[in-house]
Design an enzyme around this catalytic site. Sequence first.
Site, short mmCIF file in Angstrom:
data_model
loop_
_atom_site.label_atom_id
_atom_site.label_comp_id
_atom_site.label_asym_id
_atom_site.label_seq_id
_atom_site.Cartn_x
_atom_site.Cartn_y
_atom_site.Cartn_z
N GLU A 191 0.74 -1.24 -0.10
CA GLU A 191 -0.07 0.09 -0.01
C GLU A 191 0.72 1.15 -0.20
OE1 GLU A 191 -2.39 -0.53 3.50
OE2 GLU A 191 -3.81 -2.25 2.38
N GLU B 138 -6.06 -10.93 -1.19
CA GLU B 138 -7.07 -10.67 0.07
C GLU B 138 -8.20 -10.68 -0.34
OE1 GLU B 138 -5.62 -7.38 2.69
OE2 GLU B 138 -3.56 -7.63 1.82
C1 GLA Z 1 -5.10 -4.60 4.29
C2 GLA Z 1 -3.64 -5.47 4.74
C3 GLA Z 1 -4.00 -6.71 5.28
C4 GLA Z 1 -5.29 -6.46 6.30
C5 GLA Z 1 -6.42 -5.73 5.63
C6 GLA Z 1 -7.71 -5.74 6.61
O1 GLA Z 1 -5.62 -5.14 3.23
O2 GLA Z 1 -2.94 -5.57 3.49
O3 GLA Z 1 -2.99 -7.23 5.95
O4 GLA Z 1 -4.76 -5.77 7.36
O5 GLA Z 1 -6.15 -4.56 5.07
O6 GLA Z 1 -7.66 -6.83 7.54
#
Ligand code: GLA
Length: 330
Positions: free
Chosen positions: A127, A234
């Site tokens: 990020e 994710e």
């Molecule tokens: C982001 C992070 C993850 C997690 C999510 C929320 O996407 O990369 O590690 O913390 O937020 O759970």
Amino acid sequence: MGLASMYEDYFRIGAACAPDRLDQQGVHIAKHYRSITAENCMKPIEIQPAEGLFDFRQADKLVNYAFEHQLEVRGHTLVWHNQTGEWMFKDGNNHVTKETLFARMKTHIATVMARYPLIKSWDVLNEAIADEDNRFLRESMYSRIAGESYIEHAFKCAHEANHNANLFYNDYNESDPKKRDKIVRLLKGLLEKGIPVHGIGMQGHWNLYGPSIEEVQAAIEAYASLGLRIEVTELDLSLFDWNDRRCDLLEPTSEMLELQAKRYDEIFSLFRSYKDVIDSVTFWGAADDYTWLSDFPVKGRKNWPFLFDDRYQPKESYKRVTHFSRLERV
Ligand code: GLA
């Protein structure tokens, strides 16, 4: 036959998990998934809460469970503006110099990667791109102290620590056209300079209403055109649109579950058609009994984002993503 077995000709299917949920979810995970990502226990603040104080107990538990059950592990995450001890950026009451920050990054990355030499894919950087249209880089302690150069430094350190590892840049809103173009700009710049980066982690925190399949496809195309591998890292499909803050739903409606099944079906058909560039698809959880979305963006509001329900039973969504015929399987 579990979910991951049905997809073995396409890509690895994984789930995020925490060591203290293994007692409950472990059997389900070992049956349906081929890979685990640590939900939190490999984040910088968990592994190195104070300078030089490394605590691998939780991460070891997860990694040992994974390897005992022939599951792969995605390393997540080495450098992030969030969930990192404040000590990383401080020297007494002042900010650290760039040199000190770089030395600390190197120690952290080298120590963590050396502990887990069998992990093949690492989210090196999480990020770093800004969401705002008028900014390129996210404002963080890293960018404040070192500008953009901390990004190359992170990847160089990771490559030095393990020459065989696949190194990823991971981000959310990765299918939004404006953010996608900024991610492409960042990665293109790194590749032109010969920085060792091998893939993009598309987080995939999506919902029933967006992003559109066309946007996801355009993002896959854009990232793949750089010659990078893609891992969906994710994935979850919230039942609520971002601005929908209602919190009175005790169970998902049948319309919601049908829409979720339709979306999952479209998304997995798309992923299957890009199996040549997608190496894995990891859900940010294993079943609806636990999801971070039950606390975000509305605290305490239950959500049901996965293919399996609270009791690990397959939902309609599961049936749709596994309905493809043997003919399509190559
Ligand atoms: C982001 C992070 C993850 C997690 C999510 C929320 O996407 O990369 O590690 O913390 O937020 O759970």
